[in-house]
Each structure stands twice: as structure tokens, then as C-alpha cells.
Motif scaffolding. Structure first.
Motif, PDB file in Angstrom:
ATOM      1  N   ASP A   1       0.809  -1.222   0.000  1.00  0.00           N
ATOM      2  CA  ASP A   1       0.000   0.000   0.000  1.00  0.00           C
ATOM      3  C   ASP A   1       0.842   1.272   0.000  1.00  0.00           C
ATOM      4  O   ASP A   1       0.327   2.360  -0.277  1.00  0.00           O
ATOM      5  N   TRP A   2       2.128   1.173   0.314  1.00  0.00           N
ATOM      6  CA  TRP A   2       2.994   2.366   0.348  1.00  0.00           C
ATOM      7  C   TRP A   2       3.007   3.053  -1.019  1.00  0.00           C
ATOM      8  O   TRP A   2       2.899   4.272  -1.110  1.00  0.00           O
ATOM      9  N   GLU A   3       3.139   2.265  -2.077  1.00  0.00           N
ATOM     10  CA  GLU A   3       3.192   2.834  -3.432  1.00  0.00           C
ATOM     11  C   GLU A   3       1.855   3.440  -3.846  1.00  0.00           C
ATOM     12  O   GLU A   3       1.792   4.247  -4.776  1.00  0.00           O
ATOM     13  N   GLN A   4       0.796   3.060  -3.177  1.00  0.00           N
ATOM     14  CA  GLN A   4      -0.533   3.535  -3.552  1.00  0.00           C
ATOM     15  C   GLN A   4      -0.983   4.756  -2.746  1.00  0.00           C
ATOM     16  O   GLN A   4      -1.623   5.662  -3.290  1.00  0.00           O
ATOM     17  N   TYR A   5      -0.643   4.765  -1.465  1.00  0.00           N
ATOM     18  CA  TYR A   5      -1.250   5.748  -0.570  1.00  0.00           C
ATOM     19  C   TYR A   5      -0.273   6.731   0.074  1.00  0.00           C
ATOM     20  O   TYR A   5      -0.709   7.767   0.591  1.00  0.00           O
TER      21      TYR A   5
ATOM     22  N   ILE B   1     -10.624   2.575  -4.379  1.00  0.00           N
ATOM     23  CA  ILE B   1     -11.355   1.756  -5.354  1.00  0.00           C
ATOM     24  C   ILE B   1     -10.385   1.156  -6.362  1.00  0.00           C
ATOM     25  O   ILE B   1     -10.465  -0.035  -6.705  1.00  0.00           O
ATOM     26  N   LYS B   2      -9.435   1.968  -6.839  1.00  0.00           N
ATOM     27  CA  LYS B   2      -8.435   1.472  -7.784  1.00  0.00           C
ATOM     28  C   LYS B   2      -7.553   0.408  -7.138  1.00  0.00           C
ATOM     29  O   LYS B   2      -7.237  -0.622  -7.752  1.00  0.00           O
TER      30      LYS B   2
ATOM     31  N   TRP C   1      -5.701  -5.183  -6.546  1.00  0.00           N
ATOM     32  CA  TRP C   1      -5.379  -6.330  -5.700  1.00  0.00           C
ATOM     33  C   TRP C   1      -6.304  -7.514  -5.987  1.00  0.00           C
ATOM     34  O   TRP C   1      -5.893  -8.669  -5.881  1.00  0.00           O
ATOM     35  N   ARG C   2      -7.547  -7.238  -6.374  1.00  0.00           N
ATOM     36  CA  ARG C   2      -8.422  -8.340  -6.803  1.00  0.00           C
ATOM     37  C   ARG C   2      -7.843  -9.019  -8.041  1.00  0.00           C
ATOM     38  O   ARG C   2      -7.860 -10.256  -8.152  1.00  0.00           O
TER      39      ARG C   2
ATOM     40  N   GLY D   1     -11.643   5.182   4.286  1.00  0.00           N
ATOM     41  CA  GLY D   1     -12.000   4.700   2.956  1.00  0.00           C
ATOM     42  C   GLY D   1     -11.172   3.500   2.538  1.00  0.00           C
ATOM     43  O   GLY D   1     -11.659   2.593   1.845  1.00  0.00           O
ATOM     44  N   ARG D   2      -9.935   3.480   2.974  1.00  0.00           N
ATOM     45  CA  ARG D   2      -9.046   2.368   2.634  1.00  0.00           C
ATOM     46  C   ARG D   2      -9.415   1.113   3.422  1.00  0.00           C
ATOM     47  O   ARG D   2      -9.262  -0.008   2.923  1.00  0.00           O
ATOM     48  N   MET D   3      -9.916   1.312   4.644  1.00  0.00           N
ATOM     49  CA  MET D   3     -10.390   0.167   5.409  1.00  0.00           C
ATOM     50  C   MET D   3     -11.587  -0.483   4.731  1.00  0.00           C
ATOM     51  O   MET D   3     -11.736  -1.710   4.747  1.00  0.00           O
ATOM     52  N   MET D   4     -12.446   0.312   4.120  1.00  0.00           N
ATOM     53  CA  MET D   4     -13.573  -0.259   3.390  1.00  0.00           C
ATOM     54  C   MET D   4     -13.095  -1.078   2.208  1.00  0.00           C
ATOM     55  O   MET D   4     -13.661  -2.136   1.897  1.00  0.00           O
ATOM     56  N   ALA D   5     -12.045  -0.597   1.534  1.00  0.00           N
ATOM     57  CA  ALA D   5     -11.486  -1.362   0.416  1.00  0.00           C
ATOM     58  C   ALA D   5     -10.904  -2.683   0.906  1.00  0.00           C
ATOM     59  O   ALA D   5     -11.054  -3.729   0.252  1.00  0.00           O
ATOM     60  N   LEU D   6     -10.239  -2.668   2.062  1.00  0.00           N
ATOM     61  CA  LEU D   6      -9.695  -3.909   2.623  1.00  0.00           C
ATOM     62  C   LEU D   6     -10.831  -4.858   2.998  1.00  0.00           C
ATOM     63  O   LEU D   6     -10.752  -6.065   2.728  1.00  0.00           O
TER      64      LEU D   6
END
Length: 289
Positions: free
Chosen positions: A183-187, A203-204, A209-210, A236-241
Motif C-alpha cells: 500500500d505504500w506505493e498507492q497511498y 477503489i483502484k 489487488w483483486r 475509505g481504505r479500510m472499506m477497500a480492505l
């Protein structure tokens, strides 16, 4: 499928890992950042807010995970590691100071490695595995993991399945990582010290990851995703997880496990690949620097 196969019949095995770096990556850039409240609060959000939120989600989803904790972080927050273990998860070694081993002078990596072990021993935390700071393992790192009796490392990228790293030391199980599952590269973003430049949509990240998980289900791989509580712990990231975990469960052929359990299965599996660390005799006339 053999009962000794490391996947235990799953199409893919998912290890949810959380690097609880807190303030250490910033202090590794310069201890003067300790006087920057914005920067330090950005990092302390991880153990203070992100970790409890993540633990609650894991309880809700009935999934066990592995938390890689620098010794300095465990020392500064004496109850943190125990709070993770008491919820059924694994705490693993993530250096003491979060300084990259490849940047340290001779002898410093060993001292840092042992200092972290001493912190966990004093807190009664059993340590089975290791992840190098910044994944920057040196040629000494795996030997230290073997010398101090740890079962596995999770810093290298030589496969997308567990493998045994051989050398002059006893073989060490490697649970490989990759930047695409970090997630470092993303967030990650800070203006100073300069970290990242674009904050991606959760969302991306969930979609990416899917897609990786689907590929790993096809090829029978280890979905070893690396997250940081100061990053993924945001709402928001927790919802994605949460959505990612739900998707993996709905697939019906993905199992979740702690890293130490995957490492034990990989060691039992006679089919686990064996590899030496990459080593090269580089001609300075061809590559002068």
C-alpha cells in the motif's frame, strides 16, 4: 493434492501483513523530524488509530494476520505487541530502527537485529519471522534469521510462492513480497521528507489487488499483501480492505493464514523450491559504478 502441500489444497493462500512502522521510517530519514508535529502525528496515527481499527476488522471477518513491528515501536508502546498477539495474530521482527540493512555500516545490521529481538523477549513475545526494513535485505540478513532460530523471512522477490533460501546457514523459508502488493506505493504521501507523489483511490487499489489475487488463484501462489496501519488504517481504505477480504472469501478457494503457519507448511512440503541468494561477479570494466 498431498496433505503436506503448503497450500493445503487452496488455489491461493492469502497472508494479510501489516508493517507497524509508526515513526521509524521518518526518524530513519533524520531525527530532526521528531520536532515536526505534523509529520510525527501522521505516523503515530498507525499504531494509535490504525492498529485498533484493523484488529476490529480482522475480528469481524474472522481472519488471522501478521504484524511486522520494529523493536523501537514496540519499546515506545509496551502494550502494543501484546495487544496484537492476544487477538490471535502474529507479531514478527521488522528490525529495531527501520534503517535499511543495505545502508548500514559493517556490524550495524547485527546490532540492530539483536536489539529488536531483545525488546520482544523482554515483552514475552514469541518471534518466528522477519521482514527487512524497506525490504532491503543484505547478504547478511538471511544468515541472521537462521542464526537466531527464526523460521522465515519476508523481504525478497524471487518467486510468488514460498521458497527455501540456501547458503552456509540452515535453509530459511522465504515468503516473497512485491511492490504491486504494497500500500505504500498507492497511498503514501508526505511533502517532507519527500514520500510519494500521488494518492490513489482505494477503489483502484481494491481492483488492482483483486486482479492480482485472481492471477494467483490461477497459478497457485502466495497472496502476500503488505499494508501499513498509518496508510490502510484510514477509513475509505479500510472499506477497500473489507471488500477485498469479502471477495477472497466469496471465491471459495482462498485461505487466510499467518505467515508463521505458511512458513511451517512450506518447510514440510518436499516440493518447495530451493534457491541461493543472487550473487554476481560483476566486471567493473562493464559496470564501473
Amino acid at each position: 493434492m498431498s496433505e503436506s502441500d503448503w497450500t493445503r489444497g487452496a488455489a491461493a493462500v492469502a497472508t494479510l501483513t501489516f508493517d507497524v512502522d509508526a515513526e521509524t521510517p521518518i526518524l530513519a530519514e533524520g531525527r530532526h523530524y521528531a520536532d515536526h508535529p505534523m509529520v510525527m502525528s501522521h505516523q503515530s496515527y498507525g499504531p494509535d488509530v490504525g492498529v485498533p481499527r484493523i484488529l476490529d476488522l480482522l475480528d469481524e471477518m474472522a481472519v488471522a494476520a501478521t504484524f511486522f513491528v520494529p523493536g523501537w515501536v514496540a519499546e515506545q508502546r509496551p502494550g502494543l505487541a501484546r495487544s496484537i498477539v492476544d487477538r490471535g495474530h502474529e507479531v514478527a521482527h521488522h528490525s529495531y530502527s527501520h534503517r535499511a540493512p543495505t545502508s548500514l555500516p559493517p556490524g550495524a545490521e547485527r546490532a540492530d537485529f539483536v536489539r529488536a529481538l531483545d525488546v520482544f523477549a523482554a515483552q514475552g513475545i514469541d518471534i518466528a519471522g522477519h521482514r527487512a526494513a524497506m525490504w532491503s535485505a543484505s547478504h547478511e540478513t538471511i544468515g541472521l534469521v537462521a542464526e537466531y532460530g527464526l523460521a522465515y523471512d519476508s523481504s525478497l522477490m524471487g518467486d510468488d510462492r514460498p521458497y527455501l533460501v540456501e547458503g552456509t546457514h540452515p535453509p530459511v523459508v522465504e515468503l516473497p513480497v512485491h511492490w504491486s502488493l504494497d500500500d505504500w506505493e498507492q497511498y503514501a504521501y508526505l511533502p517532507e521528507p519527500r514520500i510519494g507523489s500521488v494518492i490513489e483511490s482505494p477503489i483502484k487499489v481494491e481492483q488492482m489487488w483483486r486482479a492480482e489475487l485472481d492471477g494467483m488463484r490461477h497459478y497457485g501462489c502466495l497472496f502476500n499483501v503488505c499494508m501499513h496501519p498509518f496508510l490502510t488504517g484510514r477509513p475509505g481504505r479500510m472499506m477497500a480492505l473489507r471488500n477485498l477480504i469479502s471477495y477472497a472469501k466469496e471465491c471459495g478457494d482462498v485461505t487466510f493464514a499467518r505467515c508463521r503457519d505458511v512458513a511451517a507448511r512450506a518447510r514440510e512440503d518436499v516440493g518447495t523450491a530451493r534457491r541461493a541468494l543472487p550473487s554476481y561477479d560483476v566486471d567493473p570494466a562493464v559496470y564501473p559504478n
